[in-house]
Design an enzyme around this catalytic site. Structure first.
Site, PDB file in Angstrom:
ATOM      1  CG  ASP A  26       3.799   6.344  -2.199  1.00 12.59           C
ATOM      2  OD1 ASP A  26       4.246   5.136  -2.128  1.00 12.59           O
ATOM      3  OD2 ASP A  26       3.909   7.124  -0.888  1.00 12.59           O
TER       4      ASP A  26
ATOM      5  CE  LYS B 165      -0.291   1.294  -0.609  1.00 13.89           C
ATOM      6  NZ  LYS B 165       0.550   2.282   0.416  1.00 13.89           N
TER       7      LYS B 165
ATOM      8  CD  GLU C 208       3.593   5.059   3.026  1.00 14.37           C
ATOM      9  OE1 GLU C 208       4.175   5.134   4.102  1.00 14.37           O
ATOM     10  OE2 GLU C 208       3.949   4.505   2.320  1.00 14.37           O
TER      11      GLU C 208
ATOM     12  CD  GLU D 197       6.789  -1.703   2.215  1.00 17.00           C
ATOM     13  OE1 GLU D 197       5.647  -1.005   2.009  1.00 17.00           O
ATOM     14  OE2 GLU D 197       7.815  -1.406   1.668  1.00 17.00           O
TER      15      GLU D 197
HETATM   16  O1  KIV Z   1       4.014   2.542  -3.352  1.00 18.40           O
HETATM   17  C1  KIV Z   1       3.880   1.249  -3.390  1.00 18.40           C
HETATM   18  O2  KIV Z   1       4.205   0.684  -4.481  1.00 18.40           O
HETATM   19  C2  KIV Z   1       3.294   0.606  -2.486  1.00 18.40           C
HETATM   20  C3  KIV Z   1       3.368  -0.873  -2.307  1.00 18.40           C
HETATM   21  C4  KIV Z   1       4.678  -1.588  -2.262  1.00 18.40           C
HETATM   22  C5  KIV Z   1       2.616  -1.584  -1.206  1.00 18.40           C
HETATM   23  O3  KIV Z   1       2.953   1.261  -1.231  1.00 18.40           O
END
Ligand code: KIV
Length: 272
Positions: free
Chosen positions: A49, A118, A120, A187
């Site tokens: 994102d 993915k 968060e 992160e």
């Molecule tokens: O959105 C993204 O690019 C990410 C990565 C940096 C892990 O979540």
């Protein structure tokens, strides 16, 4: 490298922990960047994102929508043949309820053809992760300095420096593993906390600003290529300087057009 032959699925990526080889993950946002990173043999391509900032020019990841993410992920899908393709679920698309999270995650699989999504968050999203995994959606977790919580953190700030933060990260990692996540992005956390997480769970950790002990590393492609000139977090290493090179090339084109040097015979169709 023989062990890099694909296609790479979520279970294959999960099995790379302890294999002696680090997981390599990069972002991509369109067909061409997807193709470049895939042909350069990364293990995992994330349509992050971060698209909101890198491609769409917003000052955070918050505004990007599911439709926009899917639009770009479909383009990346056409370029990625071997690596695991992961779609990043944007802010607001999975926090409301478990059923909303599953429905939006399913869109990434049905419409964009990803191999995983993915999301968060730690303990707070574990129930959604569990349900997604139960219905057949592989999930990569993401904890630490999660950019979608920017407003809550008060900026892009390293997390887990104090004892409460360290515990929260460890608890989040354990909850996500228990819920069935196949891997975890760490992160913006101290190296020793990332090392502790990596040793405490059986799924691979992929670090970004989390030191060298993770099972793999991820960067935003445009950071690595030196295309983002006005924002450089400490963990970013530029392996090229494409922004400068691109501007030099554009200036050279302009100059040659002014000077009547371009187009020359080699680049023209000549007379009838
Ligand atoms: O959105 C993204 O690019 C990410 C990565 C940096 C892990 O979540």
């Amino acid at each position: 490298m023989a062990d890099r032959k694909g296609p790479i699925t979520a279970p294959v990526l999960k099995g790379m922990k302890g294999s002696g080889r680090k997981i390599i993950m990069l972002t991509a946002y369109d067909y061409l960047t997807g193709r470049i990173v895939d042909e350069a043999e990364v293990d995992c391509v994330l349509v992050g994102d971060s698209l909101a900032m890198v491609v769409l020019g917003y000052d955070s990841t918050l505004p990007v929508t599911v439709d926009e993410m899917i639009h770009h992920t479909k383009a990346v899908r056409r370029g990625v043949k071997r690596a695991l393709l992961v779609g990043d679920m944007p802010f607001g698309s999975y926090q409301g309820s478990v059923s909303e999270a599953v429905a939006n995650a399913a869109r990434f699989l049905k419409e964009a053809g990803v191999g995983a999504v993915k999301i968060e968050g730690g303990v707070a999203v574990a129930e959604s992760v569990r349900r997604m995994v139960e219905v057949g959606i592989p999930v990569m977790g993401h904890i630490g300095m999660t950019p979608q919580s920017l407003r809550q953190f008060g900026g892009f700030k390293v997390q887990g420096r104090d004892e409460a933060g360290r515990r929260e990260i460890l608890a989040g990692a354990a909850a996500l593993e228990e819920a069935g996540a196949f891997s975890l992005v760490l992160e913006g956390i101290p190296d020793d906390v990332a090392e502790e997480v990596t040793q405490s769970i059986s799924i691979p950790t992929i670090g970004i600003g989390a030191g060298p002990s993770c099972d793999g590393q991820v960067l935003v492609l445009h950071d690595l290529l030196g295309m983002v000139e006005d924002f450089k977090p400490k963990f970013v290493k530029r392996y090229a300087n494409l922004a400068e090179q691109a501007k030099a090339a554009v200036r050279a084109f302009g100059q040659e057009v002014q000077d009547g040097v371009y187009p020359d015979e080699e680049h023209s169709y000549g007379k009838r």
